[in-house]
Design an enzyme around this catalytic site. Structure first.
Site, PDB file in Angstrom:
ATOM      1  CG  HIS A 185      29.748  35.891  41.620  1.00  0.00           C
ATOM      2  ND1 HIS A 185      28.401  35.985  41.903  1.00  0.00           N
ATOM      3  CD2 HIS A 185      30.304  37.014  42.121  1.00  0.00           C
ATOM      4  CE1 HIS A 185      28.158  37.109  42.551  1.00  0.00           C
ATOM      5  NE2 HIS A 185      29.299  37.753  42.695  1.00  0.00           N
ATOM      6  CB  VAL A 187      24.469  34.794  41.224  1.00  0.00           C
ATOM      7  CG1 VAL A 187      24.111  35.674  42.392  1.00  0.00           C
ATOM      8  CG2 VAL A 187      25.431  35.487  40.266  1.00  0.00           C
ATOM      9  CE  LYS A 188      28.552  34.160  36.399  1.00  0.00           C
ATOM     10  NZ  LYS A 188      28.914  35.306  37.253  1.00  0.00           N
ATOM     11  CB  ILE A 189      26.035  26.567  37.424  1.00  0.00           C
ATOM     12  CG1 ILE A 189      25.665  27.327  36.148  1.00  0.00           C
ATOM     13  CG2 ILE A 189      25.302  25.233  37.506  1.00  0.00           C
ATOM     14  CD1 ILE A 189      24.211  27.654  36.008  1.00  0.00           C
TER      15      ILE A 189
END
Length: 383
Positions: A185, A187-189
């Site tokens: 997603h 906002v993930k790493i």
């Protein structure tokens, strides 16, 4: 507004996606398998199955492990709802294990006690979903030992944790679990816009997840009920879903994977700076799990005074700090309340919810922006 998280998209990322748009394949082409192989090699897993979300990955992981009606799945109450919903998608019942107050992950002692009681009652879970909250592995050594002792299958919901390490090895290698899941997603790493991946060292689990992500269909003659009618032939062996990842998503993920080390290094640097800058304020900083090195998807503070929780949160938002709260305890959601859960069931998780604030942390956060966040927190706590 300084956001709590956001993607970083480079010119190389854009070029990688544009190249797919000019190619012959927008889906089910050669880039998806290359992305799977690259992630598997990065974390040391034998097989990887890319899908359109981590939620889809959790669903097919549960199905591949045989979870179904009459079975039971346990997970953490402090997680996104998908960690529990994947069990409900399979028709299974869901229960929760309370968290450790410092790491926000499943408490192994609480898990041990609950497994002992469940074994005595003859109602053990079939699957445990161990969440890597904020990017930090739980104590997978103890959790895996407990699961193995009771014959329980184990999924690592490492949606927050690509790039993290545990006991000297990368999270995702399935050293302790049957299947590990990552999220991509925004906002993930690293991101594929939307997307996820299930990793395993078991070729049979991998093959079943590959079928389940694509309608339950096979083109492998050895798996068919009779010889193919011709070179066009396929068979649907079971009920599956269209959970495939597109070539554009895979190309973005492959490009982003090359930046993973830099992204994680910056997140760790920012987390260390927060540790120092927040040390003297009336709050608790995130705890550390022995043997774990977090990827720092989130940095969650907990207020000493829970009566000020909403006021501080709203003051930070009003001051241009895009704080958030990860997460509302899943058992307190209306859907799960209707299944019989309620306030007081998991007190550590509920106390966490009454104090927790996720503050900005992403690889694009500047030192000046971080200083503004710290100043805003200090001001909000002092008024």
């Amino acid at each position: 507004m300084i956001p709590y998280g956001r993607q970083i998209i480079s010119d190389d990322d854009i070029a990688a996606v544009a190249a797919i748009l000019r190619s012959d394949f927008l889906t089910q082409g050669p880039v998806g398998p290359r992305f799977e192989q690259a992630v598997a090699e990065r974390v040391g897993a034998n097989h990887a199955v890319a899908v359109n979300s981590a939620t889809s990955a959790l669903h097919i992981a549960c199905l591949a492990l045989g979870l179904g009606p009459g079975d039971l799945l346990w997970t953490s109450p402090i997680t996104f709802v998908a960690s529990a919903n994947c069990g409900r998608y399979c028709g299974a019942d869901v229960d929760f294990v309370d968290i450790e107050p410092e790491t926000f992950n499943i408490c192994p002692s609480a898990l041990a006690a609950k497994l002992e009681a469940a074994a005595w009652a003859g109602r053990l879970p079939k699957v445990i979903v161990a969440v890597h909250m904020c990017g930090q592995s739980p104590d997978m050594v103890r959790i895996a030992d407990l699961a193995r002792a009771h014959g329980v299958r184990l999924i690592e919901d490492a949606s927050h944790a690509i790039g993290a390490d545990f006991m000297g090895g990368p999270v995702g290698g399935c050293t302790y679990s049957d299947i590990t899941v990552f999220s991509f997603h925004p906002v993930k790493i690293i991101t594929t816009a939307e997307g996820g991946m299930a990793l395993t060292n078991d070729p049979e689990l991998a093959a079943r997840m590959e079928r389940l992500r694509s309608h339950g269909i096979t083109r492998e003659p050895d798996l068919m009920t009779h010889a193919p009618d011709g070179p066009w032939y396929y068979q649907q062996l079971e009920l599956g879903w269209n959970y495939r990842m597109t070539e554009m998503q895979a190309a973005l993920g492959l490009s982003q994977l090359g930046q993973l080390d830099a992204f994680v290094a910056r997140r760790r640097e920012l987390a260390a700076r927060y540790d120092d800058a927040l040390a003297d304020l009336a709050l608790r900083r995130p705890g550390r799990q022995a043997g774990a090195c977090s990827a720092w998807h989130l940095y969650v503070i907990r207020l000493d005074d829970r009566t000020r929780h909403r006021g501080v949160f709203e003051a930070l938002r009003a001051g241009g700090i895009g704080v958030n709260l990860h997460y509302i305890p899943v058992h307190l959601q209306p859907y799960y309340r209707e299944l019989g859960f309620g306030s007081g069931d998991f007190p550590v998780a509920e106390d966490y919810y009454a104090r927790a604030i996720s503050i900005p942390l992403h690889a694009g956060l500047t030192d000046d922006e971080q200083s503004s966040v710290v100043d805003a927190i200090s001001q909000a706590l002092s008024t």
